[in-house]
Design a protein around this motif. Structure first.
Motif, PDB file in Angstrom:
ATOM      1  N   SER A  95       0.826  -1.208   0.000  1.00 16.81           N
ATOM      2  CA  SER A  95       0.000   0.000   0.000  1.00 16.81           C
ATOM      3  C   SER A  95       0.862   1.261   0.000  1.00 16.81           C
ATOM      4  CB  SER A  95      -0.929   0.000   1.217  1.00 16.81           C
ATOM      5  OG  SER A  95      -0.173  -0.114   2.406  1.00 16.81           O
ATOM      6  N   VAL A  96       2.150   1.099   0.265  1.00 16.59           N
ATOM      7  CA  VAL A  96       3.135   2.186   0.210  1.00 16.59           C
ATOM      8  C   VAL A  96       4.144   1.778  -0.857  1.00 16.59           C
ATOM      9  CG1 VAL A  96       4.998   3.322   1.503  1.00 16.59           C
ATOM     10  CG2 VAL A  96       2.843   2.767   2.654  1.00 16.59           C
ATOM     11  N   PRO A  97       4.562   2.682  -1.731  1.00 16.29           N
ATOM     12  CA  PRO A  97       5.569   2.308  -2.733  1.00 16.29           C
ATOM     13  C   PRO A  97       6.804   1.675  -2.079  1.00 16.29           C
ATOM     14  CG  PRO A  97       4.645   4.443  -3.246  1.00 16.29           C
ATOM     15  CD  PRO A  97       4.118   4.071  -1.879  1.00 16.29           C
ATOM     16  N   PHE A  98       7.207   0.538  -2.621  1.00 15.11           N
ATOM     17  CA  PHE A  98       8.261  -0.291  -2.039  1.00 15.11           C
ATOM     18  C   PHE A  98       9.273  -0.629  -3.120  1.00 15.11           C
ATOM     19  CE2 PHE A  98       8.920  -5.024  -0.814  1.00 15.11           C
ATOM     20  CZ  PHE A  98      10.112  -4.773  -0.175  1.00 15.11           C
ATOM     21  N   LEU A  99      10.503  -0.120  -2.959  1.00 17.56           N
ATOM     22  CA  LEU A  99      11.567  -0.390  -3.925  1.00 17.56           C
ATOM     23  C   LEU A  99      12.323  -1.633  -3.493  1.00 17.56           C
ATOM     24  CD1 LEU A  99      13.032   0.589  -6.495  1.00 17.56           C
ATOM     25  CD2 LEU A  99      14.624   1.772  -4.967  1.00 17.56           C
ATOM     26  N   SER A 100      12.380  -2.614  -4.359  1.00 19.53           N
ATOM     27  CA  SER A 100      13.054  -3.871  -4.070  1.00 19.53           C
ATOM     28  C   SER A 100      14.546  -3.753  -4.337  1.00 19.53           C
ATOM     29  CB  SER A 100      12.479  -4.981  -4.952  1.00 19.53           C
ATOM     30  OG  SER A 100      13.295  -6.126  -4.889  1.00 19.53           O
ATOM     31  N   THR A 101      15.364  -4.128  -3.348  1.00 19.57           N
ATOM     32  CA  THR A 101      16.801  -4.201  -3.603  1.00 19.57           C
ATOM     33  C   THR A 101      17.172  -5.557  -4.199  1.00 19.57           C
ATOM     34  OG1 THR A 101      17.295  -4.898  -1.331  1.00 19.57           O
ATOM     35  CG2 THR A 101      17.387  -2.533  -1.800  1.00 19.57           C
ATOM     36  N   VAL A 102      16.198  -6.457  -4.277  1.00 19.38           N
ATOM     37  CA  VAL A 102      16.415  -7.740  -4.940  1.00 19.38           C
ATOM     38  C   VAL A 102      16.336  -7.549  -6.455  1.00 19.38           C
ATOM     39  CG1 VAL A 102      15.500 -10.080  -5.291  1.00 19.38           C
ATOM     40  CG2 VAL A 102      15.557  -9.082  -2.989  1.00 19.38           C
ATOM     41  N   THR A 103      15.324  -6.803  -6.907  1.00 19.60           N
ATOM     42  CA  THR A 103      15.112  -6.626  -8.348  1.00 19.60           C
ATOM     43  C   THR A 103      15.533  -5.254  -8.862  1.00 19.60           C
ATOM     44  OG1 THR A 103      12.880  -5.739  -8.090  1.00 19.60           O
ATOM     45  CG2 THR A 103      13.098  -8.153  -8.215  1.00 19.60           C
ATOM     46  N   GLY A 104      15.642  -4.277  -7.954  1.00 18.58           N
ATOM     47  CA  GLY A 104      15.927  -2.907  -8.376  1.00 18.58           C
ATOM     48  C   GLY A 104      14.702  -2.215  -8.953  1.00 18.58           C
ATOM     49  N   GLN A 105      13.538  -2.820  -8.787  1.00 18.18           N
ATOM     50  CA  GLN A 105      12.290  -2.296  -9.336  1.00 18.18           C
ATOM     51  C   GLN A 105      11.298  -2.029  -8.209  1.00 18.18           C
ATOM     52  OE1 GLN A 105      11.950  -1.893 -12.764  1.00 18.18           O
ATOM     53  NE2 GLN A 105      14.096  -2.524 -12.834  1.00 18.18           N
ATOM     54  N   TRP A 106      10.287  -1.213  -8.525  1.00 12.47           N
ATOM     55  CA  TRP A 106       9.200  -1.003  -7.570  1.00 12.47           C
ATOM     56  C   TRP A 106       8.361  -2.265  -7.498  1.00 12.47           C
ATOM     57  CZ3 TRP A 106       9.425   2.948  -4.408  1.00 12.47           C
ATOM     58  CH2 TRP A 106      10.153   4.078  -4.798  1.00 12.47           C
ATOM     59  N   VAL A 107       7.994  -2.667  -6.300  1.00 10.90           N
ATOM     60  CA  VAL A 107       7.125  -3.824  -6.101  1.00 10.90           C
ATOM     61  C   VAL A 107       5.696  -3.303  -6.180  1.00 10.90           C
ATOM     62  CG1 VAL A 107       6.388  -5.614  -4.490  1.00 10.90           C
ATOM     63  CG2 VAL A 107       8.816  -5.000  -4.645  1.00 10.90           C
ATOM     64  N   ASP A 108       4.981  -3.711  -7.226  1.00 18.42           N
ATOM     65  CA  ASP A 108       3.614  -3.209  -7.407  1.00 18.42           C
ATOM     66  C   ASP A 108       2.574  -4.322  -7.403  1.00 18.42           C
ATOM     67  OD1 ASP A 108       4.205  -4.338  -9.833  1.00 18.42           O
ATOM     68  OD2 ASP A 108       4.039  -2.497 -10.983  1.00 18.42           O
ATOM     69  N   SER A 109       3.012  -5.519  -6.991  1.00 17.33           N
ATOM     70  CA  SER A 109       2.079  -6.633  -6.855  1.00 17.33           C
ATOM     71  C   SER A 109       2.588  -7.537  -5.739  1.00 17.33           C
ATOM     72  CB  SER A 109       1.959  -7.396  -8.185  1.00 17.33           C
ATOM     73  OG  SER A 109       3.222  -7.909  -8.559  1.00 17.33           O
ATOM     74  N   ALA A 110       1.892  -8.603  -5.480  1.00 18.76           N
ATOM     75  CA  ALA A 110       2.239  -9.519  -4.384  1.00 18.76           C
ATOM     76  C   ALA A 110       3.404 -10.413  -4.805  1.00 18.76           C
ATOM     77  CB  ALA A 110       1.011 -10.338  -4.000  1.00 18.76           C
ATOM     78  N   LEU A 111       4.635  -9.936  -4.586  1.00 18.42           N
ATOM     79  CA  LEU A 111       5.837 -10.660  -5.017  1.00 18.42           C
ATOM     80  C   LEU A 111       6.673 -11.222  -3.874  1.00 18.42           C
ATOM     81  CD1 LEU A 111       7.173  -8.164  -7.717  1.00 18.42           C
ATOM     82  CD2 LEU A 111       5.862 -10.251  -8.095  1.00 18.42           C
ATOM     83  N   THR A 112       6.383 -10.825  -2.642  1.00 16.37           N
ATOM     84  CA  THR A 112       7.283 -11.103  -1.533  1.00 16.37           C
ATOM     85  C   THR A 112       7.011 -12.458  -0.865  1.00 16.37           C
ATOM     86  OG1 THR A 112       5.847  -9.773  -0.118  1.00 16.37           O
ATOM     87  CG2 THR A 112       7.778  -8.675  -1.062  1.00 16.37           C
ATOM     88  N   ASP A 113       7.022 -13.502  -1.687  1.00 16.54           N
ATOM     89  CA  ASP A 113       6.795 -14.857  -1.187  1.00 16.54           C
ATOM     90  C   ASP A 113       8.114 -15.487  -0.721  1.00 16.54           C
ATOM     91  OD1 ASP A 113       8.142 -15.320  -3.553  1.00 16.54           O
ATOM     92  OD2 ASP A 113       6.518 -16.441  -4.492  1.00 16.54           O
ATOM     93  N   ALA A 114       8.105 -16.761  -0.387  1.00 19.78           N
ATOM     94  CA  ALA A 114       9.297 -17.466   0.105  1.00 19.78           C
ATOM     95  C   ALA A 114      10.467 -17.357  -0.875  1.00 19.78           C
ATOM     96  CB  ALA A 114       8.962 -18.924   0.380  1.00 19.78           C
TER      97      ALA A 114
END
Length: 183
Positions: free
Chosen positions: A159-178
């Motif tokens: 719900s808050v913009p979240f920049l992934s240091t794993v992908t270097g991209q903004w996380v805009d969907s449910a990606l943070t699984d195991a």
């Protein structure tokens, strides 16, 4: 297995205190256990799943103790990668912390040689006080364990913009699984 969960709890707690005073982030980013805290603050993970990820990931890394290490190198990523290339498969870039600040990670003996070579070349280096090679190929040894213990983690849409240091991209969907937390 204690320090990382405690640091995570402090990060998440501080964010909750700030939010209670009306301070809400415009965006979040974090590195390593800080990324787990950022995911919770962003709403990409529940607090329970965030605690699960940091505690179980930290516990799994204990199995890597004694085999490796990490070194901060005062070089840009490309320079650190060139330096690490002297030990193929034994040392790699683990984190890019700034334009001239990179962390390399890998086998303890190879890191000793890397430190000596860097210092001889006038490059400032500093050992990080850990005896494991986080963010390196060493972590492959705990992939199956992490897949199993983190399987219950439910990725949420932030719900808050979240920049992934794993992908270097903004996380805009449910990606943070195991799998995300292993990577």
């Amino acid at each position: 297995d204690v320090v990382q969960p405690v640091l995570w709890a402090v990060m998440v707690s501080l964010a909750a205190v700030w939010e209670s005073f009306g301070v809400r982030p415009a965006a979040v980013v974090g590195h390593s256990q800080g990324e787990i805290a950022a995911a919770v603050v962003a709403g990409a993970l529940s607090v329970v799943d965030g605690a699960r990820v940091v505690a179980l990931r930290s516990r799994a890394i204990v199995a890597l103790a004694g085999r490796g290490g990490m070194v901060s190198v005062a070089l840009p990523a490309s320079g650190a990668q060139e330096l690490a290339a002297g030990w193929p498969g034994r040392v790699s870039v683990a984190a890019v912390n700034g334009p001239a600040s990179t962390v390399v990670s890998g086998d303890a003996g190879a890191l000793d040689e890397l430190v000596a070579r860097a210092e001889a070349g006038g490059v400032r280096v500093r050992r990080i006080d850990v005896d494991y090679a986080s963010h390196s190929a060493h972590v492959e040894a705990v992939e199956a364990e992490l897949a199993e213990v983190l399987a219950p983690v439910v990725a949420l849409e932030p719900s808050v913009p979240f920049l992934s240091t794993v992908t270097g991209q903004w996380v805009d969907s449910a990606l943070t699984d195991a799998g995300y937390w292993y990577r």
